[in-house]
Design a protein around this motif. Structure first.
Motif, PDB file in Angstrom:
ATOM      1  N   LEU A  71       5.235  -2.640  -2.586  1.00  0.00           N
ATOM      2  CA  LEU A  71       4.958  -2.336  -0.982  1.00  0.00           C
ATOM      3  C   LEU A  71       4.845  -0.754  -1.237  1.00  0.00           C
ATOM      4  O   LEU A  71       5.603  -0.105  -1.697  1.00  0.00           O
ATOM      5  N   ASP A  72       3.947  -0.184  -0.330  1.00  0.00           N
ATOM      6  CA  ASP A  72       3.685   1.140  -0.186  1.00  0.00           C
ATOM      7  C   ASP A  72       5.048   1.677   0.886  1.00  0.00           C
ATOM      8  O   ASP A  72       4.912   1.513   2.007  1.00  0.00           O
ATOM      9  N   MET A  73       5.999   2.094   0.153  1.00  0.00           N
ATOM     10  CA  MET A  73       7.237   2.381   1.003  1.00  0.00           C
ATOM     11  C   MET A  73       7.168   3.781   1.736  1.00  0.00           C
ATOM     12  O   MET A  73       7.775   4.098   2.524  1.00  0.00           O
ATOM     13  N   TYR A  74       6.259   4.534   1.026  1.00  0.00           N
ATOM     14  CA  TYR A  74       5.941   5.832   1.499  1.00  0.00           C
ATOM     15  C   TYR A  74       5.331   5.571   3.017  1.00  0.00           C
ATOM     16  O   TYR A  74       5.776   6.208   4.044  1.00  0.00           O
ATOM     17  N   TYR A  75       4.428   4.631   3.274  1.00  0.00           N
ATOM     18  CA  TYR A  75       3.901   4.184   4.509  1.00  0.00           C
ATOM     19  C   TYR A  75       4.936   3.780   5.383  1.00  0.00           C
ATOM     20  O   TYR A  75       5.015   4.003   6.616  1.00  0.00           O
ATOM     21  N   VAL A  76       5.697   2.850   4.828  1.00  0.00           N
ATOM     22  CA  VAL A  76       6.705   2.221   5.987  1.00  0.00           C
ATOM     23  C   VAL A  76       7.680   3.216   6.431  1.00  0.00           C
ATOM     24  O   VAL A  76       8.019   3.172   7.487  1.00  0.00           O
ATOM     25  N   GLY A  79       4.708   6.307   7.977  1.00  0.00           N
ATOM     26  CA  GLY A  79       3.439   5.935   8.929  1.00  0.00           C
ATOM     27  C   GLY A  79       2.262   6.691   8.179  1.00  0.00           C
ATOM     28  O   GLY A  79       1.354   6.420   9.067  1.00  0.00           O
ATOM     29  N   LYS A  80       2.423   7.096   7.158  1.00  0.00           N
ATOM     30  CA  LYS A  80       1.333   7.736   6.612  1.00  0.00           C
ATOM     31  C   LYS A  80       0.825   7.226   5.284  1.00  0.00           C
ATOM     32  O   LYS A  80       1.775   6.905   4.683  1.00  0.00           O
ATOM     33  N   ARG A  81      -0.523   7.019   4.900  1.00  0.00           N
ATOM     34  CA  ARG A  81      -0.850   6.531   3.663  1.00  0.00           C
ATOM     35  C   ARG A  81      -1.118   7.855   2.739  1.00  0.00           C
ATOM     36  O   ARG A  81      -1.589   8.672   3.427  1.00  0.00           O
ATOM     37  N   ILE A  82      -0.798   7.552   1.522  1.00  0.00           N
ATOM     38  CA  ILE A  82      -1.094   8.474   0.569  1.00  0.00           C
ATOM     39  C   ILE A  82      -2.809   8.304  -0.165  1.00  0.00           C
ATOM     40  O   ILE A  82      -2.846   7.045  -0.391  1.00  0.00           O
ATOM     41  N   PRO A  83      -3.537   9.130  -0.072  1.00  0.00           N
ATOM     42  CA  PRO A  83      -4.740   8.727  -0.523  1.00  0.00           C
ATOM     43  C   PRO A  83      -4.786   8.201  -1.977  1.00  0.00           C
ATOM     44  O   PRO A  83      -3.892   9.015  -2.671  1.00  0.00           O
ATOM     45  N   PRO A  84      -5.424   7.336  -2.461  1.00  0.00           N
ATOM     46  CA  PRO A  84      -5.456   6.998  -3.859  1.00  0.00           C
ATOM     47  C   PRO A  84      -5.774   8.023  -4.555  1.00  0.00           C
ATOM     48  O   PRO A  84      -6.766   8.942  -4.409  1.00  0.00           O
ATOM     49  N   HIS A  85      -5.031   8.175  -5.852  1.00  0.00           N
ATOM     50  CA  HIS A  85      -5.465   9.220  -7.161  1.00  0.00           C
ATOM     51  C   HIS A  85      -6.891   8.931  -7.551  1.00  0.00           C
ATOM     52  O   HIS A  85      -7.124   7.594  -7.847  1.00  0.00           O
TER      53      HIS A  85
END
Length: 86
Positions: A71-76, A79-85
């Motif tokens: 799960l993308d817990m940074y987003y949770v 509320g922001k998505r980290i761009p993929p490397h």
């Protein structure tokens, strides 16, 4: 006086984002609860809206276990998505 720092948490719709990420991972509330070591009732409380009197926030242990499940817990939390490397 101690200096404080602000974490970029966006808690207003955190429960909704948690449910969204759990669904995207293909996990039911029961499966998520079992794999993160909480009860189904606790999982439901995490996913409730913040203004619900039964809402509660997850522990850091839960956040780490949910992250390990993909799960993308940074987003949770923010509320922001980290761009993929690349």
């Amino acid at each position: 006086m101690q200096d404080f720092f602000l974490l970029p948490f966006e808690l207003d719709s955190m429960g909704q984002r948690l449910a969204q990420e759990r669904d995207a991972a293909g996990l039911s509330q029961d499966a998520m609860a079992m794999q993160t070591g909480v009860s189904r009732y606790t999982q439901i409380k995490y996913e409730k809206p913040n203004d619900d009197k039964n809402h509660t926030f997850p522990s850091l242990e839960y956040v780490n276990k949910a992250h390990a499940l993909g799960l993308d817990m940074y987003y949770v939390l923010t509320g922001k998505r980290i761009p993929p490397h690349k």
